[in-house]
Design a protein around this motif. Structure first.
Motif, PDB file in Angstrom:
ATOM      1  N   LEU A 193       0.816  -1.217   0.000  1.00  0.00           N
ATOM      2  CA  LEU A 193       0.000   0.000   0.000  1.00  0.00           C
ATOM      3  C   LEU A 193       0.847   1.263   0.000  1.00  0.00           C
ATOM      4  O   LEU A 193       0.609   2.188  -0.796  1.00  0.00           O
ATOM      5  CB  LEU A 193      -0.926  -0.011   1.222  1.00  0.00           C
ATOM      6  N   PHE A 194       1.860   1.316   0.869  1.00  0.00           N
ATOM      7  CA  PHE A 194       2.635   2.544   1.053  1.00  0.00           C
ATOM      8  C   PHE A 194       3.959   2.563   0.296  1.00  0.00           C
ATOM      9  O   PHE A 194       4.581   3.616   0.175  1.00  0.00           O
ATOM     10  CB  PHE A 194       2.899   2.768   2.545  1.00  0.00           C
ATOM     11  N   GLY A 195       4.413   1.412  -0.177  1.00  0.00           N
ATOM     12  CA  GLY A 195       5.628   1.384  -0.967  1.00  0.00           C
ATOM     13  C   GLY A 195       6.831   0.817  -0.237  1.00  0.00           C
ATOM     14  O   GLY A 195       6.883   0.773   1.001  1.00  0.00           O
ATOM     15  N   SER A 196       7.818   0.399  -1.003  1.00  0.00           N
ATOM     16  CA  SER A 196       9.024  -0.224  -0.447  1.00  0.00           C
ATOM     17  C   SER A 196       9.833   0.762   0.395  1.00  0.00           C
ATOM     18  O   SER A 196      10.394   0.384   1.441  1.00  0.00           O
ATOM     19  CB  SER A 196       9.890  -0.775  -1.579  1.00  0.00           C
ATOM     20  N   ASP A 197       9.947   2.002  -0.051  1.00  0.00           N
ATOM     21  CA  ASP A 197      10.717   2.981   0.708  1.00  0.00           C
ATOM     22  C   ASP A 197      10.122   3.181   2.094  1.00  0.00           C
ATOM     23  O   ASP A 197      10.866   3.308   3.092  1.00  0.00           O
ATOM     24  CB  ASP A 197      10.771   4.317  -0.045  1.00  0.00           C
TER      25      ASP A 197
END
Length: 444
Positions: A333-337
């Protein structure tokens, strides 16, 4: 027995009579034969098993009369039939048997749908439904509460506003009302606050359906009339009530967003996250991805991401496994970073934990998070953590490393497998533990 079966199939007979109608004779048959039979089978002289069919028969008669109303204005004869049917519906609300009243409460949305096309009927039916919400029996009130949104959504006609003080309207008020009218949802939402004071079963039912009123009411009425009782339910003493409400916030979020509720949501989530019943904790864990989507990345990161990582240390294995899956969903949902900044540092600490069960959870969490990452980030951020744990002194950790490396190898690609993963698997092939050797060989 015979009367019970007769009552069970009476409504079906009426609907079949309409299908086979030939002119007006069927109306005379309904008026002279079927309505009197219905009145007799619905009377208080009949046993409960017969009267239990009254609500379903009301629905069937309502479908018939609704079909007539949709074809054109009702004749005087047809209107007189309605006047004979309505008292039978309302009588189920006051029946001496709670089972009959429960049946009416459970099927009242069907009653509303059946009579929707008939003029002026809702002025009597909506007050009757409100009476079910105040029934002496908790089971009846709960069944009625489950139908709250369906009744509000199904009633297309406007109705008089509720009398002052929450009392039931008199017959004169129902018959002679000439003032402004409101939608059924606008009227019923006024009852929601009083329902928050009922027993825990009805409050739990209310928490599941109250937010479904929001799309019907619209933004302004939702903020003015629905949000206050929702806030009360978020602070409810019963964990099931708070959990049910959090589980059903999507409808409310679509209308007003959860910004108005965010400050009240946080304490409720914190309490549920530490609830003594592990099934309650599991349920709130499973709802975290939906909450994250509704609350947004900034609020969630600041207030709730530490709680999610904390679940990896729960005493119950099922909670720890579910938490690992949630971290995967949050990464997607929020991304790998985001995961690298907010999740991996905590997992680094968990993998140093003296308990091998906590270290095992770190392995499972890393493997699941990697599956939601881009291959290059998974290779640089996740893979070193897992490979480093391949030398753990507990065999359970080592053979789980061997198992998880099978999926990670597919994600990272052949070159990474040959350069980084294959040497570790070769080392595990010579492990003293046979399970470790088995899974290392299987992965290779």
């Amino acid at each position: 027995m015979v009367r019970r079966v007769a009552a069970k199939y009476l409504g079906q007979m009426v609907e079949n009579a309409v299908v086979a109608k030939a002119g007006a004779p069927w109306k005379r048959a309904v008026s002279s034969l079927l309505i009197p039979l219905f009145e007799e089978l619905a009377s208080n002289d009949q046993p409960d098993s017969v009267r239990l069919q009254t609500t379903e028969n009301c629905v069937s008669f309502g479908r018939v009369m609704g079909k007539l109303a949709s074809e054109g204005p009702l004749t005087d004869q047809e209107s007189s039939l309605i006047k004979r049917l309505l008292p039978l519906i309302v009588a189920t609300i006051d029946d001496r048997s709670w089972r009959v009243r429960w049946t009416a409460a459970a099927k009242f949305a069907d009653v509303i749908k059946a009579y929707n096309a008939i003029p002026n009927v809702m002025d009597s039916l909506i007050p009757a439904y409100e009476k079910l919400l105040q029934d002496p029996e908790a089971e009846v009130r709960t069944a009625a509460t489950f139908n709250l949104a369906h009744v509000a959504n199904g009633c297309l006609a406007s109705v008089p506003p509720p009398p002052p003080g929450g009392r039931q309207p008199t017959d004169a008020e129902l018959t002679n009302y000439q003032g402004p009218r409101v939608t059924a949802a606008e009227r019923l939402v006024k009852r929601v606050t009083s329902l928050t004071e009922d027993d825990s079963e009805q409050r739990a039912a209310l928490a599941m359906v109250a937010t479904e009123l929001a799309p019907i009411l619209g933004r302004d009425d939702t903020i003015n009339h629905l949000v206050p009782p929702v806030l009360l339910l978020l602070r409810d003493a019963a964990s099931e009530v708070r959990l049910n409400l959090i589980s059903s916030l999507e409808s409310l979020n679509e209308v007003i967003g959860v910004d108005l509720l965010s400050q009240s949501l946080l304490p409720a989530i914190l309490d549920l996250a530490q609830d003594g019943k592990w099934r309650i904790r599991l349920a709130i864990v499973q709802h975290v991805p939906l909450l994250a989507k509704q609350l947004g990345i900034d609020f969630f990161t600041e207030r709730l991401s530490p709680i999610c990582v904390g679940w990896l240390g729960d005493d119950i294995s099922t909670i720890r496994v579910a938490a690992a899956q949630v971290l995967k969903d949050l990464t997607a949902l929020f991304g790998s970073d985001w995961a690298c900044q907010n999740i991996l540092p905590s997992i680094e600490e968990i993998r140093q934990n003296p308990s091998y069960l906590r270290r095992l959870t770190a392995v499972q969490a890393c493997a699941r998070i990697a599956a939601a990452m881009e291959p290059d980030i998974a290779t640089t951020e996740i893979l070193p953590i897992i490979l480093d744990m391949a030398t753990d002194n507990v065999p359970n950790i080592r053979f789980n490393i061997a198992k998880e490396l099978e999926d990670i190898a597919k994600l990272c690609g052949p070159s990474v497998f040959e350069q980084q993963i294959n040497p570790i698997l070769s080392l595990l092939l010579n492990d003293q533990d046979r399970d470790v050797r088995f899974y290392a060989d299987k992965t290779l």
